[in-house]
Design a protein around this motif. Structure first.
Motif, mmCIF file in Angstrom:
data_model
loop_
_atom_site.group_PDB
_atom_site.id
_atom_site.type_symbol
_atom_site.label_atom_id
_atom_site.label_comp_id
_atom_site.label_asym_id
_atom_site.label_seq_id
_atom_site.Cartn_x
_atom_site.Cartn_y
_atom_site.Cartn_z
ATOM 1 N N UNK A 116 -23.889 -57.146 -40.408
ATOM 2 C CA UNK A 116 -25.253 -57.513 -40.816
ATOM 3 C C UNK A 116 -26.177 -57.533 -39.590
ATOM 4 N N UNK A 117 -25.719 -58.161 -38.498
ATOM 5 C CA UNK A 117 -26.548 -58.220 -37.281
ATOM 6 C C UNK A 117 -26.749 -56.819 -36.681
ATOM 7 N N UNK A 118 -25.698 -55.990 -36.751
ATOM 8 C CA UNK A 118 -25.794 -54.629 -36.193
ATOM 9 C C UNK A 118 -26.782 -53.777 -36.997
ATOM 10 N N UNK A 119 -26.767 -53.958 -38.315
ATOM 11 C CA UNK A 119 -27.693 -53.172 -39.146
ATOM 12 C C UNK A 119 -29.150 -53.538 -38.859
ATOM 13 N N UNK A 120 -29.389 -54.810 -38.559
ATOM 14 C CA UNK A 120 -30.753 -55.229 -38.200
ATOM 15 C C UNK A 120 -31.166 -54.551 -36.886
ATOM 16 N N UNK A 121 -30.223 -54.493 -35.922
ATOM 17 C CA UNK A 121 -30.536 -53.859 -34.632
ATOM 18 C C UNK A 121 -30.915 -52.382 -34.792
ATOM 19 N N UNK A 122 -30.410 -51.741 -35.842
ATOM 20 C CA UNK A 122 -30.655 -50.301 -36.013
ATOM 21 C C UNK A 122 -31.826 -49.971 -36.918
ATOM 22 N N UNK A 123 -32.519 -51.002 -37.395
ATOM 23 C CA UNK A 123 -33.586 -50.778 -38.372
ATOM 24 C C UNK A 123 -34.636 -49.777 -37.926
ATOM 25 N N UNK A 124 -34.977 -49.870 -36.617
ATOM 26 C CA UNK A 124 -36.036 -48.972 -36.135
ATOM 27 C C UNK A 124 -35.481 -47.704 -35.490
ATOM 28 N N UNK A 125 -34.204 -47.460 -35.684
ATOM 29 C CA UNK A 125 -33.496 -46.293 -35.114
ATOM 30 C C UNK A 125 -33.605 -46.273 -33.587
ATOM 31 N N UNK A 126 -33.408 -45.097 -32.964
ATOM 32 C CA UNK A 126 -33.457 -45.053 -31.506
ATOM 33 C C UNK A 126 -32.343 -45.889 -30.907
ATOM 34 N N UNK A 127 -31.136 -45.749 -31.480
ATOM 35 C CA UNK A 127 -30.037 -46.603 -31.042
ATOM 36 C C UNK A 127 -28.752 -45.782 -30.899
ATOM 37 N N UNK A 128 -27.952 -46.124 -29.886
ATOM 38 C CA UNK A 128 -26.613 -45.552 -29.749
ATOM 39 C C UNK A 128 -25.662 -46.734 -29.856
ATOM 40 N N UNK A 129 -24.829 -46.735 -30.888
ATOM 41 C CA UNK A 129 -23.940 -47.876 -31.094
ATOM 42 C C UNK A 129 -22.496 -47.415 -31.006
#
Ligand code: DC
Length: 230
Positions: A116-129
């Motif tokens: 859930x916390x990870x999905x919030x971090x990716x909301x605005x895209x521009x992410x490498x997870x």
């Protein structure tokens, strides 16, 4: 246009190095989800909820929502893991916390909260997870998914050199056995076992230098961004 890059794979295959370097190249945020499982383990250890034989899941479940894991950029370009605002980067990199992370990562409610916390971090895209379940569970619609691997002997050799550098007394065969054991545990657990998403690109870096790996990775990334712009 910004995309989400999901990087999954086995332990000691250089995932985090790849993910960090790609994030720098792309100007994206890098998220190390293993650090989040490590922070939960530290939280349990500190509260006395994790002993050698058991985890007090009742207590952990009652308090899991009090826990927020974040990241803070360092001036040297690296990043520190923050647990409820406290810098715990050095504390979570020990062998004890690593083993604890492996144990808490098998608990369903822990995974659900961190996802859930990870999905919030990716909301605005521009992410490498990077992690084990990013392309399969966290971001099943990620625009670019990589599944990183290397032959067990190659990963064991890298880990062996790292441990020797830290002054650990260990043999290559012991490290190889540990790598194989972790592979088995990662791929056979009931909750979100490690597996390659159907649409993930298999990236075997056994015979690549770091520079070659990065070249290949940049090419794959640029192509993915190009595809998304059409
Ligand atoms: O990548 P690492 O060694 O820091 O990961 C610590 C532990 O957390 C490891 O046992 C695998 C687990 N993990 C997981 O189950 N899911 C993730 N997305 C990331 C890590």
């Amino acid at each position: 246009m910004k995309i989400i890059v999901a990087i999954d794979g086995f332990s000691s295959c250089g995932k985090s190095t790849m993910a960090k370097e790609l994030a720098t190249y792309a100007g994206y945020t890098y998220v190390d989800t293993g650090a989040m499982y490590r922070a939960v383990a530290l939280f349990c250890l500190r509260n006395g909820w994790m002993t050698e034989n058991a985890i007090d899941e009742t207590q952990l479940q009652a308090h899991i929502h009090e826990l927020t894991v974040g990241f803070q950029l360092r001036p040297d370009g690296g990043q520190d893991t923050m647990l409820n605002g406290e810098n715990v980067e050095a504390l979570i990199r020990t062998l004890e916390v690593g083993n604890g992370a492996s144990r808490v990562s098998t608990i369903g409610f822990v995974r659900r909260e961190l996802v859930r916390q990870q999905q919030i971090m990716g909301r605005r895209k521009g992410i490498v997870m990077d992690g084990r379940d990013i392309g399969t569970v966290v971001f099943p619609d990620a625009e670019l998914k990589l599944f990183v691997t290397a032959r067990p002997e190659v990963r064991a050799q890298r880990r062996y050199q790292e441990l020797l550098g830290k002054g650990e007394q260990i043999t290559f065969d012991e490290v190889l056995a540990n790598v194989k054991e972790r592979d088995y545990r990662d791929t056979h657990r009931a909750e979100s076992p490690l597996r390659q998403a159907e649409d993930a690109i298999l990236f075997d870096n056994s015979d690549l230098t770091r520079a070659e790996q990065m070249e290949k990775l940049k090419r794959i990334f640029d192509e993915a961004v190009g595809r998304c712009q059409h």
